[in-house]
Design an enzyme around this catalytic site. Structure first.
Site, PDB file in Angstrom:
ATOM      1  N   ASP A   5      43.792  40.202  49.055  1.00  0.00           N
ATOM      2  CA  ASP A   5      43.051  40.655  47.889  1.00  0.00           C
ATOM      3  C   ASP A   5      43.662  41.929  47.319  1.00  0.00           C
ATOM      4  O   ASP A   5      43.739  42.944  48.008  1.00  0.00           O
ATOM      5  CB  ASP A   5      41.603  40.902  48.327  1.00  0.00           C
ATOM      6  CG  ASP A   5      40.707  41.210  47.161  1.00  0.00           C
ATOM      7  OD1 ASP A   5      40.521  40.316  46.338  1.00  0.00           O
ATOM      8  OD2 ASP A   5      40.227  42.345  47.071  1.00  0.00           O
ATOM      9  N   THR A  22      42.198  40.511  40.706  1.00  0.00           N
ATOM     10  CA  THR A  22      42.690  41.872  40.907  1.00  0.00           C
ATOM     11  C   THR A  22      44.211  41.920  41.004  1.00  0.00           C
ATOM     12  O   THR A  22      44.841  42.777  40.381  1.00  0.00           O
ATOM     13  CB  THR A  22      42.081  42.478  42.176  1.00  0.00           C
ATOM     14  OG1 THR A  22      42.282  41.596  43.259  1.00  0.00           O
ATOM     15  CG2 THR A  22      40.595  42.700  42.004  1.00  0.00           C
ATOM     16  N   THR A  23      44.777  40.983  41.760  1.00  0.00           N
ATOM     17  CA  THR A  23      46.232  40.984  41.901  1.00  0.00           C
ATOM     18  C   THR A  23      46.878  40.703  40.547  1.00  0.00           C
ATOM     19  O   THR A  23      47.827  41.391  40.142  1.00  0.00           O
ATOM     20  CB  THR A  23      46.669  39.917  42.920  1.00  0.00           C
ATOM     21  OG1 THR A  23      45.782  39.945  44.021  1.00  0.00           O
ATOM     22  CG2 THR A  23      48.073  40.172  43.401  1.00  0.00           C
ATOM     23  N   ASP A  54      34.312  37.047  46.413  1.00  0.00           N
ATOM     24  CA  ASP A  54      35.053  36.662  45.205  1.00  0.00           C
ATOM     25  C   ASP A  54      34.481  35.377  44.621  1.00  0.00           C
ATOM     26  O   ASP A  54      34.293  35.261  43.410  1.00  0.00           O
ATOM     27  CB  ASP A  54      36.543  36.419  45.523  1.00  0.00           C
ATOM     28  CG  ASP A  54      37.321  37.723  45.633  1.00  0.00           C
ATOM     29  OD1 ASP A  54      36.682  38.789  45.717  1.00  0.00           O
ATOM     30  OD2 ASP A  54      38.569  37.668  45.641  1.00  0.00           O
TER      31      ASP A  54
HETATM   32  P1  ADP Z   1      43.918  37.435  42.088  1.00  0.00           P
HETATM   33  O1  ADP Z   1      43.619  38.629  42.953  1.00  0.00           O
HETATM   34  O2  ADP Z   1      44.547  37.826  40.807  1.00  0.00           O
HETATM   35  O3  ADP Z   1      42.762  36.527  41.940  1.00  0.00           O
HETATM   36  P2  ADP Z   1      45.058  35.409  43.741  1.00  0.00           P
HETATM   37  O4  ADP Z   1      45.973  35.650  44.872  1.00  0.00           O
HETATM   38  O5  ADP Z   1      43.671  34.981  44.011  1.00  0.00           O
HETATM   39  O6  ADP Z   1      45.075  36.688  42.852  1.00  0.00           O
HETATM   40  O7  ADP Z   1      45.766  34.333  42.819  1.00  0.00           O
HETATM   41  C1  ADP Z   1      45.196  33.895  41.634  1.00  0.00           C
HETATM   42  C2  ADP Z   1      46.149  33.010  40.881  1.00  0.00           C
HETATM   43  O8  ADP Z   1      46.438  31.832  41.632  1.00  0.00           O
HETATM   44  C3  ADP Z   1      45.513  32.553  39.587  1.00  0.00           C
HETATM   45  O9  ADP Z   1      46.434  32.691  38.526  1.00  0.00           O
HETATM   46  C4  ADP Z   1      45.191  31.088  39.861  1.00  0.00           C
HETATM   47  O10 ADP Z   1      45.208  30.311  38.691  1.00  0.00           O
HETATM   48  C5  ADP Z   1      46.280  30.690  40.797  1.00  0.00           C
HETATM   49  N1  ADP Z   1      45.947  29.519  41.591  1.00  0.00           N
HETATM   50  C6  ADP Z   1      44.882  29.325  42.387  1.00  0.00           C
HETATM   51  N2  ADP Z   1      44.918  28.101  42.962  1.00  0.00           N
HETATM   52  C7  ADP Z   1      46.044  27.501  42.517  1.00  0.00           C
HETATM   53  C8  ADP Z   1      46.670  26.229  42.751  1.00  0.00           C
HETATM   54  N3  ADP Z   1      46.140  25.350  43.581  1.00  0.00           N
HETATM   55  N4  ADP Z   1      47.819  25.982  42.129  1.00  0.00           N
HETATM   56  C9  ADP Z   1      48.358  26.894  41.310  1.00  0.00           C
HETATM   57  N5  ADP Z   1      47.851  28.097  41.054  1.00  0.00           N
HETATM   58  C10 ADP Z   1      46.701  28.411  41.648  1.00  0.00           C
HETATM   59 MG    MG Z   2      41.740  35.440  43.383  1.00  0.00          MG
END
Ligand code: ADP
Ligand code: MG
Length: 570
Positions: free
Chosen positions: A68, A101-102, A403
């Site tokens: 996160d 957040t990321t 989340d």
């Molecule tokens: P954040 O802290 O920004 O939420 P995450 O590590 O949770 O970061 O990653 C979020 C990103 O991963 C988003 O852009 C989301 O659309 C993408 N994402 C989530 N699941 C998938 C998937 N199965 N395939 C491709 N992208 C995905």
């Molecule tokens: Mg996320």
């Protein structure tokens, strides 16, 4: 620091306090840009389901394992003021919408990196900031008008998809389906329809109604939804009942103890009978407190303060279940859930102050005994008991559940969704690039850079999945422009190719995407606007890392004078 006068050998005029350092123009900008980029670089590899986790060890040796962005940045001790602003982005996104957040830090980093390219070509930062501002407003418009999909806030299947996507990038991804069922059930049952003046119903979700408790042991799929409140305390006395049906609950914020006087008084006893009398009197007072409780009709006592051994004994004789030293926050929740009034003076307790629940029971959770208050008067009181193999796993699982709760709430309150996996960013980027043609002069360059920065999200997702960046970029651009108005094509990180992610059910809340764009643009603009950094001299002891909550922290307390504003950013 001295501001000298060039003409003649006049004495330099001291403007800033001694020891103050100043960096200006090119240097100041460079330093800030570098610091911001370093922070973005740090979290970049954690983006998306194929992102890596970070292991963070704090100064006490405590280990946190997380993916996160907000948690990573919260745990590390960032010193540089510009870097702190990046940390703020993650925190604000976390508070507002709970996810993304990321992404927001990665996007802010990309915006700053692209701006640097223009600064190198002598484009003034103000022009870049203006261009970014316009592009961001346009992007938000397009997002809502053209790209987002209106959804039904009570569509359980869609809400499930949202929760699963938010957990896809976490340690709990394998159990995401089960957890999302729990989360969606919980959030939907605390959702309340509010009647609006203009006839349109609005739904509000108060996530404070959902209490998330965690306990290491068992496995993630033993996570449960409890219709009530969990107290991580045991029943105080072994002889008390461990289960009460149709509970009548008294909530006390006063001790069931004889209060010791503030003054130090001395009691001289010279006969054994006097001693006995003294003790008897104490017992009588405790007994009368218990009698008060009994006569109110309560069969459960939940107390924020202590309960004396003798009072425990009397309570157990009356078959009353009692729990002591309950947290204040839990008392508030209990009051809301059971309808009981919190009593501060035992003499005031009456039957109308009592709350009710179908069941109050002590249960074993691993080695601990916890008290469960279930079937409360107010059905909105819920708890999720998160389980997982070890402390680190439950900690991360709890964050992921949080989340997921937030993303489901986001969609219920603001029912628009977008396709994830970078599909939306690519579509926006193309639209912004087309639109940038309508801008004049150098702002156009900035808008184009904004479009480039948006592309960084899918590209980082691809990079983390070990895909070829150039190939991905080319394919994304080609597929996205052929897919019409709605964004569909993004990076399918699990298969390692560009694919239609709408058909793979990768949906995210529009609210999260909007917040990411707003916060990232704001932070980037703020950092780009700075051309002068004036830092007060650090006072002694500033070398030590600032301890959270230690007041002035490392930035030299009072000595920092007017420049001590950094603390705000911690
Ligand atoms: P954040 O802290 O920004 O939420 P995450 O590590 O949770 O970061 O990653 C979020 C990103 O991963 C988003 O852009 C989301 O659309 C993408 N994402 C989530 N699941 C998938 C998937 N199965 N395939 C491709 N992208 C995905
Ligand atoms: Mg996320």
């Amino acid at each position: 620091m001295s501001a000298g006068n060039n003409q003649g050998q006049q004495v330099p005029i001291l403007v800033l306090k001694e020891g103050t350092t100043e960096t200006r123009d090119k240097d100041a900008k460079r330093n800030n840009i570098t610091a911001a980029k370093v922070v973005a670089e740090l979290v970049r590899t954690s983006l998306g389901p194929r992102g890596m986790d970070k292991m963070l060890v704090d100064s006490l040796g405590d280990v946190t394992i997380t993916n996160d962005g907000a948690t990573i940045l919260k745990e590390i001790d960032v010193q540089h003021p510009a870097a702190k602003m990046m940390v703020e982005v993650a925190k604000s996104v976390d508070n507002e919408v709970g996810d993304g957040t990321t992404s927001s830090v990665v996007l802010a980093g990309a915006l700053i990196e692209k701006a640097e390219e223009l600064i190198d070509k002598n484009v003034h930062p103000t022009v870049i900031v203006d261009g970014y501002q316009k592009a961001s407003e346009k992007a938000l418009d397009m997002l809502k008008e053209d790209i987002a999909i209106k959804s039904n806030p009570e569509d359980k299947t869609l809400l499930n998809k949202i929760a699963v996507t938010s957990m896809a990038s976490k340690l709990v991804a394998n159990d995401a389906q089960e957890l999302s069922n729990i989360v969606v059930d919980a959030v939907l049952s605390v959702a309340e329809k509010l009647k609006e003046d203009r006839g349109e119903d609005k739904i509000k979700v108060d996530i404070d109604n959902i209490k998330v408790e965690k306990k290491a042991g068992a496995s993630i799929h033993d996570t449960q939804l409890i219709h009530g409140i969990i107290l991580d305390k045991e029943v105080v006395h072994a002889a008390m009942p461990k289960r009460i049906d149709n509970a009548k609950i008294a909530l006390l914020n006063c001790p069931l103890e004889i209060e010791k006087t503030e003054m130090s008084a001395e009691i001289r006893i010279n006969q054994p009978q006097q001693m006995q009398k003294f003790l008897d009197e104490e017992n009588r007072m405790l007994k009368s407190m218990v009698d008060k409780i009994k006569s109110s009709g309560a069969n459960v006592v939940l107390c924020q303060k202590g309960i004396d051994d003798m009072a425990q004994h009397y309570l157990s004789k009356e078959e009353i279940l009692a729990v002591r030293r309950i947290k204040e926050s839990d008392m508030t929740k209990l009051s809301k859930a059971t309808g009981a009034r919190i009593i501060t003076n035992i003499d005031e307790l009456s039957s109308t102050d009592l709350g009710s629940a179908e069941l109050v029971e002590e249960r074993k959770v691993e080695t601990d005994k916890w008290v469960f208050v279930e079937g409360c008067k107010n059905p909105n009181a819920l708890s999720i008991l998160v389980r997982g193999g070890s402390q680190r796993i439950v900690d991360e699982a709890e964050r992921s559940v949080h989340d997921a709760i937030m993303t489901v709430k986001d969609v219920i309150e603001y029912p628009y969704v977008i396709v994830g996996g970078g599909a939306t960013e690519i579509a926006m980027s193309q639209k912004i690039r087309e639109w940038s043609g309508s801008l004049s002069g150098r702002e156009q360059l900035a808008a184009e850079k904004f479009a480039d920065a948006l592309e960084s999200i899918p590209l980082v997702l691809a990079e983390n999945a070990g895909m070829d960046i150039i190939d991905t970029q080319v394919q994304l651009r080609a597929k996205s422009s052929s897919s019409g108005r709605k964004a569909r094509y993004g990076v399918d990180v699990l298969e390692g190719k560009v694919a239609d992610l709408a058909s793979k059910s990768i949906y995210e809340p529009l609210l999260v995407k909007e917040q990411i764009i707003k916060s990232a643009t704001e932070a980037a603009s703020m950092i780009l606007r700075i051309d002068n950094v004036i830092s007060a001299s650090k006072s002694k002891g500033a070398g030590a890392p600032p301890q959270p909550g230690a007041g002035a922290g490392g930035y030299g307390g009072g000595g920092a004078g007017g420049y001590g504003g950094y603390e705000d950013m911690e």
